[in-house]
Design a protein around this motif. Structure first.
Motif, PDB file in Angstrom:
ATOM      1  N   ALA A  43     -35.677  65.165  91.107  1.00  0.00           N
ATOM      2  CA  ALA A  43     -35.764  66.205  92.186  1.00  0.00           C
ATOM      3  C   ALA A  43     -37.143  66.613  92.492  1.00  0.00           C
ATOM      4  O   ALA A  43     -37.901  66.883  93.589  1.00  0.00           O
ATOM      5  CB  ALA A  43     -34.692  67.629  92.392  1.00  0.00           C
ATOM      6  N   LEU A  44     -37.752  67.307  91.523  1.00  0.00           N
ATOM      7  CA  LEU A  44     -38.756  68.041  91.224  1.00  0.00           C
ATOM      8  C   LEU A  44     -40.088  66.460  91.631  1.00  0.00           C
ATOM      9  O   LEU A  44     -41.056  66.787  92.863  1.00  0.00           O
ATOM     10  CB  LEU A  44     -39.324  69.046  90.367  1.00  0.00           C
ATOM     11  N   ASN A  45     -39.571  65.233  90.727  1.00  0.00           N
ATOM     12  CA  ASN A  45     -40.446  64.822  90.848  1.00  0.00           C
ATOM     13  C   ASN A  45     -40.519  63.621  92.926  1.00  0.00           C
ATOM     14  O   ASN A  45     -41.866  63.701  93.340  1.00  0.00           O
ATOM     15  CB  ASN A  45     -40.434  63.090  90.053  1.00  0.00           C
ATOM     16  N   LEU A  64     -44.665  77.087  88.720  1.00  0.00           N
ATOM     17  CA  LEU A  64     -43.740  78.010  89.253  1.00  0.00           C
ATOM     18  C   LEU A  64     -44.753  79.563  89.369  1.00  0.00           C
ATOM     19  O   LEU A  64     -44.426  80.400  90.480  1.00  0.00           O
ATOM     20  CB  LEU A  64     -42.969  78.494  87.722  1.00  0.00           C
ATOM     21  N   LEU A  65     -46.051  79.315  89.034  1.00  0.00           N
ATOM     22  CA  LEU A  65     -46.431  80.568  89.410  1.00  0.00           C
ATOM     23  C   LEU A  65     -48.316  80.295  90.280  1.00  0.00           C
ATOM     24  O   LEU A  65     -48.068  81.998  90.887  1.00  0.00           O
ATOM     25  CB  LEU A  65     -47.413  80.771  88.217  1.00  0.00           C
ATOM     26  N   ARG A  80     -37.252  76.096  93.078  1.00  0.00           N
ATOM     27  CA  ARG A  80     -35.354  75.567  92.430  1.00  0.00           C
ATOM     28  C   ARG A  80     -35.820  74.487  91.521  1.00  0.00           C
ATOM     29  O   ARG A  80     -34.991  75.013  90.192  1.00  0.00           O
ATOM     30  CB  ARG A  80     -34.867  75.309  93.418  1.00  0.00           C
ATOM     31  N   ASN A  81     -36.166  73.557  91.617  1.00  0.00           N
ATOM     32  CA  ASN A  81     -36.352  72.339  90.782  1.00  0.00           C
ATOM     33  C   ASN A  81     -37.049  72.427  89.354  1.00  0.00           C
ATOM     34  O   ASN A  81     -36.884  72.421  88.158  1.00  0.00           O
ATOM     35  CB  ASN A  81     -36.397  70.898  91.086  1.00  0.00           C
ATOM     36  N   VAL A  82     -38.729  73.017  89.800  1.00  0.00           N
ATOM     37  CA  VAL A  82     -39.269  73.668  88.367  1.00  0.00           C
ATOM     38  C   VAL A  82     -38.603  74.814  87.999  1.00  0.00           C
ATOM     39  O   VAL A  82     -39.161  75.198  86.266  1.00  0.00           O
ATOM     40  CB  VAL A  82     -40.933  73.700  89.235  1.00  0.00           C
ATOM     41  N   GLY A  83     -38.167  76.089  88.085  1.00  0.00           N
ATOM     42  CA  GLY A  83     -37.916  76.813  87.759  1.00  0.00           C
ATOM     43  C   GLY A  83     -36.240  75.669  86.863  1.00  0.00           C
ATOM     44  O   GLY A  83     -36.053  76.541  85.309  1.00  0.00           O
ATOM     45  N   GLY A  84     -35.315  74.844  87.424  1.00  0.00           N
ATOM     46  CA  GLY A  84     -34.347  74.259  86.819  1.00  0.00           C
ATOM     47  C   GLY A  84     -35.178  73.791  85.794  1.00  0.00           C
ATOM     48  O   GLY A  84     -34.363  73.414  84.178  1.00  0.00           O
ATOM     49  N   HIS A  85     -35.994  73.008  85.521  1.00  0.00           N
ATOM     50  CA  HIS A  85     -36.600  72.406  84.621  1.00  0.00           C
ATOM     51  C   HIS A  85     -37.297  72.804  83.274  1.00  0.00           C
ATOM     52  O   HIS A  85     -36.886  72.695  82.566  1.00  0.00           O
ATOM     53  CB  HIS A  85     -37.873  70.925  84.939  1.00  0.00           C
ATOM     54  N   ILE A 152     -34.140  92.979  77.910  1.00  0.00           N
ATOM     55  CA  ILE A 152     -33.583  92.049  78.332  1.00  0.00           C
ATOM     56  C   ILE A 152     -32.848  91.829  80.081  1.00  0.00           C
ATOM     57  O   ILE A 152     -32.933  92.967  80.655  1.00  0.00           O
ATOM     58  CB  ILE A 152     -31.638  92.230  77.676  1.00  0.00           C
ATOM     59  N   VAL A 153     -33.352  90.514  79.919  1.00  0.00           N
ATOM     60  CA  VAL A 153     -33.409  90.498  81.190  1.00  0.00           C
ATOM     61  C   VAL A 153     -32.066  89.278  81.876  1.00  0.00           C
ATOM     62  O   VAL A 153     -32.401  89.020  81.100  1.00  0.00           O
ATOM     63  CB  VAL A 153     -34.433  90.168  82.210  1.00  0.00           C
ATOM     64  N   THR A 154     -32.241  89.425  83.272  1.00  0.00           N
ATOM     65  CA  THR A 154     -31.337  88.627  84.223  1.00  0.00           C
ATOM     66  C   THR A 154     -32.130  87.772  85.215  1.00  0.00           C
ATOM     67  O   THR A 154     -32.993  88.690  85.628  1.00  0.00           O
ATOM     68  CB  THR A 154     -29.839  88.926  84.240  1.00  0.00           C
ATOM     69  N   THR A 155     -31.926  86.963  85.342  1.00  0.00           N
ATOM     70  CA  THR A 155     -32.502  86.002  86.796  1.00  0.00           C
ATOM     71  C   THR A 155     -31.462  85.160  87.716  1.00  0.00           C
ATOM     72  O   THR A 155     -30.720  84.795  86.509  1.00  0.00           O
ATOM     73  CB  THR A 155     -34.319  85.294  86.409  1.00  0.00           C
ATOM     74  N   ALA A 156     -31.529  85.435  88.718  1.00  0.00           N
ATOM     75  CA  ALA A 156     -30.126  84.692  89.394  1.00  0.00           C
ATOM     76  C   ALA A 156     -31.153  82.931  89.816  1.00  0.00           C
ATOM     77  O   ALA A 156     -32.173  82.812  89.545  1.00  0.00           O
ATOM     78  CB  ALA A 156     -30.428  84.876  91.342  1.00  0.00           C
ATOM     79  N   GLY A 157     -30.006  82.542  90.386  1.00  0.00           N
ATOM     80  CA  GLY A 157     -30.243  81.192  90.319  1.00  0.00           C
ATOM     81  C   GLY A 157     -31.185  80.393  89.248  1.00  0.00           C
ATOM     82  O   GLY A 157     -30.818  80.906  87.967  1.00  0.00           O
ATOM     83  N   HIS A 158     -32.564  79.417  89.773  1.00  0.00           N
ATOM     84  CA  HIS A 158     -33.479  79.285  88.647  1.00  0.00           C
ATOM     85  C   HIS A 158     -34.741  79.820  88.095  1.00  0.00           C
ATOM     86  O   HIS A 158     -35.291  79.962  87.767  1.00  0.00           O
ATOM     87  CB  HIS A 158     -33.246  77.519  88.479  1.00  0.00           C
TER      88      HIS A 158
END
Ligand code: MN3
Length: 223
Positions: A43-45, A64-65, A80-85, A152-158
């Protein structure tokens, strides 16, 4: 330079799909890597395919940045997809069939300093992962703050901690696809099993890298 159409590649696992058994099962690993992670890469590509080389050739971390530089119509898809990757690429390295020992060296000392002892850190990491509402990730990060380097941290989604200036050392995926086939709704048991396959050598390597970058930044005179 001719930029190939598929810049972003699914990384190969450094171990067999069955290598993390019985803690993480082969079927989950196969679906997770070959289907879920692969889909984010595809999806990213695809999202980037018709963009100019200036954007299309950028590494995943840069995208991402620098999401503000990604054209608005594809920004959410890229995000979304770069985070997932990126997150899954870190996850595969965070686990190893030779894992489960205790951290040694500088990261071991830092964990003792920040959390009292390893068991306390593990309990808090499991608790944070259990509490993350819905899909997301639980991380051990380097804060780049010399006094309290670990958090320690959590993130939502990706979402990825790099977006908050935090450097990921260790990660686990708490999306249901990461554990549901084996652990069903028992996310806490999945989080506990993670310690049997955790790759402390990789986390230690990343910790040393973070410390090195702080030393380098401090040694660089500001203009
Ligand atoms: Mn996942």
């Amino acid at each position: 330079m001719n930029i190939p159409a598929t810049i972003h590649q699914l990384p190969a696992l450094g171990y067999a799909m069955s290598a993390l058994e019985p803690y993480i099962d082969e079927r989950t690993m196969t679906l997770h890597h070959d289907q879920h992670h692969a889909a984010y890469v595809t999806a990213l590509n695809e999202a980037l395919a018709s963009e100019p080389n200036a954007i299309r050739s950028k590494p995943a971390e840069w995208l991402l940045l620098n999401l503000h530089e990604v054209p608005e119509p594809i920004r959410t898809t890229v995000r979304r997809n770069v985070g997932g990757h990126l997150n899954h690429s870190l996850l595969w390295l965070a686990m190893t069939p030779h894992g489960g020992s205790a951290p040694s060296g500088a990261i071991g000392e830092a964990i003792d300093q920040s959390f009292g002892r390893l068991k306390n850190f593990q309990d808090r990491f499991e608790e944070a992962g259990s509490r993350q509402f819905g899909s997301g990730w639980v991380w051990l990060v380097h804060t780049r703050n010399g006094d309290r380097p670990l958090k320690i941290v959590t993130t939502a989604g990706h979402d990825n901690p790099l977006e908050q200036g935090l450097y990921p050392l260790l990660v686990n995926d708490v999306w249901e696809h990461a554990y549901y086939l084996k652990h069903q709704n028992r996310r806490n048991e999945f989080l506990h099993d993670f310690w049997s396959v955790v790759n402390w050598a990789e986390a230690g390597r990343r910790f040393d890298q973070a410390m090195q970058s702080i030393v380098l930044e401090a040694a660089t005179p500001h203009q």
